[in-house]
Enzyme design. Structure first.
Site, PDB file in Angstrom:
ATOM      1  N   LYS A 159      33.176  38.843  37.839  1.00 26.43           N
ATOM      2  CA  LYS A 159      34.032  39.659  38.707  1.00 26.43           C
ATOM      3  C   LYS A 159      35.024  40.399  37.798  1.00 26.43           C
ATOM      4  O   LYS A 159      36.138  39.930  37.547  1.00 26.43           O
ATOM      5  CB  LYS A 159      34.731  38.741  39.722  1.00 26.43           C
ATOM      6  CG  LYS A 159      35.241  39.478  40.942  1.00 26.43           C
ATOM      7  CD  LYS A 159      35.614  38.511  42.042  1.00 26.43           C
ATOM      8  CE  LYS A 159      36.448  39.173  43.122  1.00 26.43           C
ATOM      9  NZ  LYS A 159      35.783  40.252  43.851  1.00 26.43           N
TER      10      LYS A 159
HETATM   11  N1  PMP Z   1      29.922  40.507  46.071  1.00 26.09           N
HETATM   12  C1  PMP Z   1      30.904  41.234  45.527  1.00 26.09           C
HETATM   13  C2  PMP Z   1      30.545  42.417  44.694  1.00 26.09           C
HETATM   14  C3  PMP Z   1      32.248  40.899  45.771  1.00 26.09           C
HETATM   15  O1  PMP Z   1      33.235  41.632  45.241  1.00 26.09           O
HETATM   16  C4  PMP Z   1      32.548  39.787  46.574  1.00 26.09           C
HETATM   17  C5  PMP Z   1      33.973  39.422  46.863  1.00 26.09           C
HETATM   18  N2  PMP Z   1      34.506  38.593  45.871  1.00 26.09           N
HETATM   19  C6  PMP Z   1      31.486  39.038  47.106  1.00 26.09           C
HETATM   20  C7  PMP Z   1      30.191  39.431  46.827  1.00 26.09           C
HETATM   21  C8  PMP Z   1      31.737  37.820  47.938  1.00 26.09           C
HETATM   22  O2  PMP Z   1      32.222  36.770  47.108  1.00 26.09           O
HETATM   23  P1  PMP Z   1      33.170  35.646  47.697  1.00 26.09           P
HETATM   24  O3  PMP Z   1      32.526  35.093  48.881  1.00 26.09           O
HETATM   25  O4  PMP Z   1      33.301  34.667  46.593  1.00 26.09           O
HETATM   26  O5  PMP Z   1      34.463  36.307  48.010  1.00 26.09           O
END
Ligand code: PMP
Length: 306
Positions: A159
């Protein structure tokens, strides 16, 4: 979405008033996008706020940092405690939590000084991500003509701040075309994910979601939904989904910390199922809302009490 300030932001171990939480304009991460971050939520429960799956989010932050050769100057436990203290001092019953690690002022260049890692954590109140209509009736998605970052370009499982220009191009394009969000494809036409949320579809009684090898962020809400579904006795399959297969799904939903679990009403103007919120989606959404608000003892392990 406008920001609502809270009293303090944590910066490198200090609590700094919101307006004073500044960095220099020559901060290298602003120029080259070399930074990693997390998005976490705290929810109101009967006994005060609780942060949902905080330790998993901090672990993913550390994983993202490893991919980008950054050593976080704080231990996981210190970061967990910093988040809990910040939610406490800001007096938020529920909020969004944004830790970020970036490269601080001092040197400049495409290959900046990787020893200059600085961190901050902010919290603010944040409501429904895709809007109340999307929550209740389902969101309208369009497949983006921007391809999702791949493992040969910008690693999708980390991320990273700079990686989000990819998501942002897709999201802005979708919104300008009148849709709630974009679905992004891999180089070979498999669905990867939405701009900031993972995709699930129900077909033939099985819940299907793309594998991490198809260039997704391994979402923590995705893991939550998989756990719920298996606990409810559903079969969950992680496999590639070709673009057009989502057109013939019985149900579909997105998962994400900001988005939570949101039904998908249509993709590229094709209604998903009968276009209404499906029964499995409804059940998983209900369970999610109960668990994050501390109304279900079975998943108490995921709540970090403030
Ligand atoms: N994909 C992307 C590209 C994201 O930015 C996010 C948000 N963090 C998610 C999926 C979902 O991840 P999470 O459930 O950990 O927030």
């Amino acid at each position: 979405m406008p920001l609502t300030p809270t009293p303090f932001i944590w910066m490198d171990g200090e609590l700094v008033p919101w307006d004073e939480a500044q960095v220099h304009v020559l901060t290298p991460s602003l120029h080259y996008g070399w930074g990693v971050y997390e998005g976490i939520r705290a929810y109101e429960t009967e006994t005060g706020p609780a942060v949902f799956r905080l330790r998993e989010h901090i672990a993913r932050l550390r994983d993202s940092a490893r991919v980008y050769l950054m050593e976080l100057p704080w231990t996981d436990e210190e970061l967990v405690q910093a988040v809990l203290e910040l939610v406490r001092v800001n007096g938020q019953p529920s909020c969004y939590i944004r830790p970020i690690a970036y490269l601080g002022y001092g040197e400049m260049g495409v290959a900046p000084n990787l020893d200059a890692v600085r961190m901050s954590i902010a919290v603010w109140p944040w409501g429904s991500y895709l809007g109340d209509k999307a929550e209740s009736e389902g969101c309208r998605l369009i497949v983006s003509n921007w391809q999702r970052n791949s493992n040969q370009t910008v690693p999708p499982l980390a991320k990273a701040t700079g990686a989000y220009v990819n998501s942002a191009l897709a999201k802005v394009g979708a919104q300008r075309a009148g849709y709630d969000d974009a679905l992004m494809l891999t180089a070979n036409g498999h669905i990867a994910e939405a701009s900031a949320a993972n995709l699930f579809m129900l077909r033939g009684g099985e819940l299907v979601t793309p594998p991490v090898s198809d260039g997704i962020l391994p979402g923590i809400t995705r893991d939550t939904a998989i756990t719920f579904a298996r606990d409810l006795g559903l079969t969950v399959v992680e496999r590639s989904i070709p673009r057009s297969e989502v057109y013939i799904a019985d149900e579909a939903f997105l998962t994400g910390t900001a988005a939570e679990i949101v039904p998908v009403a249509s993709v590229d103007e094709r209604p998903v199922g009968d276009g209404r919120v499906g029964a499995v989606t409804k059940e998983l959404r209900g369970l999610f809302q109960d668990v994050v608000r501390g109304r279900n003892q079975a998943y108490e392990r995921w709540l970090e009490r403030v």
